[in-house]
Design an enzyme around this catalytic site. Structure first.
Site, PDB file in Angstrom:
ATOM      1  N   ASP A 141     -29.462   4.905 -38.015  1.00  0.00           N
ATOM      2  CA  ASP A 141     -30.528   3.991 -38.404  1.00  0.00           C
ATOM      3  C   ASP A 141     -30.071   2.545 -38.222  1.00  0.00           C
ATOM      4  O   ASP A 141     -30.477   1.658 -38.973  1.00  0.00           O
ATOM      5  CB  ASP A 141     -30.921   4.254 -39.871  1.00  0.00           C
ATOM      6  N   LYS A 144     -31.209   0.703 -31.970  1.00  0.00           N
ATOM      7  CA  LYS A 144     -31.601   1.773 -31.031  1.00  0.00           C
ATOM      8  C   LYS A 144     -30.706   1.826 -29.806  1.00  0.00           C
ATOM      9  O   LYS A 144     -30.431   2.859 -29.256  1.00  0.00           O
ATOM     10  CB  LYS A 144     -33.060   1.588 -30.647  1.00  0.00           C
ATOM     11  N   ASP A 169     -33.495   7.787 -37.036  1.00  0.00           N
ATOM     12  CA  ASP A 169     -34.735   7.115 -37.404  1.00  0.00           C
ATOM     13  C   ASP A 169     -35.261   6.323 -36.196  1.00  0.00           C
ATOM     14  O   ASP A 169     -34.509   6.019 -35.263  1.00  0.00           O
ATOM     15  CB  ASP A 169     -34.472   6.151 -38.585  1.00  0.00           C
ATOM     16  N   ASN A 170     -36.555   6.002 -36.198  1.00  0.00           N
ATOM     17  CA  ASN A 170     -37.143   5.074 -35.230  1.00  0.00           C
ATOM     18  C   ASN A 170     -37.112   5.526 -33.781  1.00  0.00           C
ATOM     19  O   ASN A 170     -37.058   4.686 -32.872  1.00  0.00           O
ATOM     20  CB  ASN A 170     -36.465   3.697 -35.323  1.00  0.00           C
ATOM     21  N   GLU A 199     -42.331   2.919 -41.447  1.00  0.00           N
ATOM     22  CA  GLU A 199     -42.341   2.659 -42.890  1.00  0.00           C
ATOM     23  C   GLU A 199     -43.446   1.673 -43.304  1.00  0.00           C
ATOM     24  O   GLU A 199     -43.645   0.644 -42.682  1.00  0.00           O
ATOM     25  CB  GLU A 199     -40.978   2.129 -43.377  1.00  0.00           C
TER      26      GLU A 199
HETATM   27  O1  7JD Z   1     -33.524  -2.483 -36.224  1.00  0.00           O
HETATM   28  C1  7JD Z   1     -33.796  -1.500 -36.964  1.00  0.00           C
HETATM   29  N1  7JD Z   1     -32.785  -0.747 -37.471  1.00  0.00           N
HETATM   30  C2  7JD Z   1     -33.055   0.326 -38.269  1.00  0.00           C
HETATM   31  N2  7JD Z   1     -34.280   0.696 -38.624  1.00  0.00           N
HETATM   32  C3  7JD Z   1     -35.353  -0.041 -38.171  1.00  0.00           C
HETATM   33  C4  7JD Z   1     -36.660   0.316 -38.565  1.00  0.00           C
HETATM   34  O2  7JD Z   1     -36.793   1.396 -39.399  1.00  0.00           O
HETATM   35  C5  7JD Z   1     -37.762  -0.406 -38.113  1.00  0.00           C
HETATM   36  C6  7JD Z   1     -37.570  -1.500 -37.258  1.00  0.00           C
HETATM   37  C7  7JD Z   1     -38.756  -2.265 -36.786  1.00  0.00           C
HETATM   38  C8  7JD Z   1     -39.905  -1.581 -36.396  1.00  0.00           C
HETATM   39  C9  7JD Z   1     -41.028  -2.281 -35.981  1.00  0.00           C
HETATM   40  C10 7JD Z   1     -40.984  -3.666 -35.938  1.00  0.00           C
HETATM   41  F1  7JD Z   1     -42.083  -4.357 -35.558  1.00  0.00           F
HETATM   42  C11 7JD Z   1     -39.840  -4.361 -36.314  1.00  0.00           C
HETATM   43  C12 7JD Z   1     -38.714  -3.650 -36.739  1.00  0.00           C
HETATM   44  C13 7JD Z   1     -36.281  -1.886 -36.879  1.00  0.00           C
HETATM   45  C14 7JD Z   1     -35.166  -1.158 -37.324  1.00  0.00           C
HETATM   46 MG    MG Z   2     -34.985   2.607 -39.461  1.00  0.00          MG
END
Ligand code: 7JD
Ligand code: MG
Length: 214
Positions: A141, A144, A169-170, A199
């Site tokens: 997590d 990416k 995740d993601n 989330e």
């Molecule tokens: O960078 C991330 N690391 C880990 N988890 C993430 C996560 O759950 C969501 C996002 C994220 C998703 C959409 C957005 F518009 C901006 C950031 C980034 C990370």
């Molecule tokens: Mg995440």
């Protein structure tokens, strides 16, 4: 100077959660991020999938890559058996400092070892520095771009054993296409996608669960 998002999230925990009660810490963060200010915690919907995988694996050793404010650290650690160990790695020292306080508020510091550093530097040192042979569960997590190189590095460092579970995740948003391609096409993994949502939003996202076959 203006506070940071992690600082405000910690404030919500200290104001609304009960010390030593992990469930109330999880609830306080989800309420704050759903109603006041979005933050990149795995969240309640994907968090329930995470809980079910942790309960199924019942791991003695867990590695989390990407602590952030410690939300998923608390989710995982609260489900671990008494002598199980969770090592969580965070790159950003300021964020790690917040996570330490969130984990402490939940009363889970004895189950968690938070390490500050870069995954590429840290993974090759885990065996000797932390006395871990292999991980039963890895939660990816962090970033990416690092999912695939770090998975290959864990394989090379002998940190995965037959049956080790990777949960990422993601994999849809922001997305880790090269990682997905790898775990889904490699004969060394049995992979499955758990469809969910980013989330606190209606945007699609999901978790990829991949069992290492040795
Ligand atoms: O960078 C991330 N690391 C880990 N988890 C993430 C996560 O759950 C969501 C996002 C994220 C998703 C959409 C957005 F518009 C901006 C950031 C980034 C990370
Ligand atoms: Mg995440």
């Amino acid at each position: 100077t203006r506070s940071t998002r992690p600082q405000r999230l910690l404030g919500a925990v200290q104001k609304n959660a009960t010390r030593g009660d992990p469930g109330s810490v999880i609830q306080a963060i989800d309420h704050y991020c759903r109603n006041k200010e979005w933050a990149m915690n795995v969240g309640d919907e994907k968090g329930c999938i995470l809980d079910s995988v942790v309960s199924e694996v019942n791991p003695a050793t867990v590695l989390e890559l990407g602590t952030y404010c410690g939300y998923s650290t608390v989710r995982i650690a609260r489900l671990l058996p008494p002598h199980a160990k969770l090592i969580t790695l965070e790159f950003n020292p300021a964020v790690a400092a917040i996570a330490r306080q969130v984990i402490a508020w939940a009363g889970l510091e004895d189950k968690v070892q938070l390490v500050e550093g870069a995954s590429g530097d840290f993974i090759p040192r885990i065996k000797e520095q932390f006395g871990v042979k292999t991980f039963d569960l890895v939660f990816l997590d962090h970033w990416k771009e690092y999912y695939l190189p770090d998975t290959k590095l864990m394989e090379e460092c002998g940190l995965l054993r037959k049956g080790s579970v990777l949960l990422a995740d993601n994999v849809v948003c922001p997305g880790a296409p090269d990682y997905l391609e790898y775990v889904r096409s490699s004969p060394r993994y049995e992979s499955r996608y758990f469809k969910s949502h980013l989330e606190y939003t209606k945007v699609e996202d999901g978790l990829e669960k991949s069992v290492f076959l040795g």
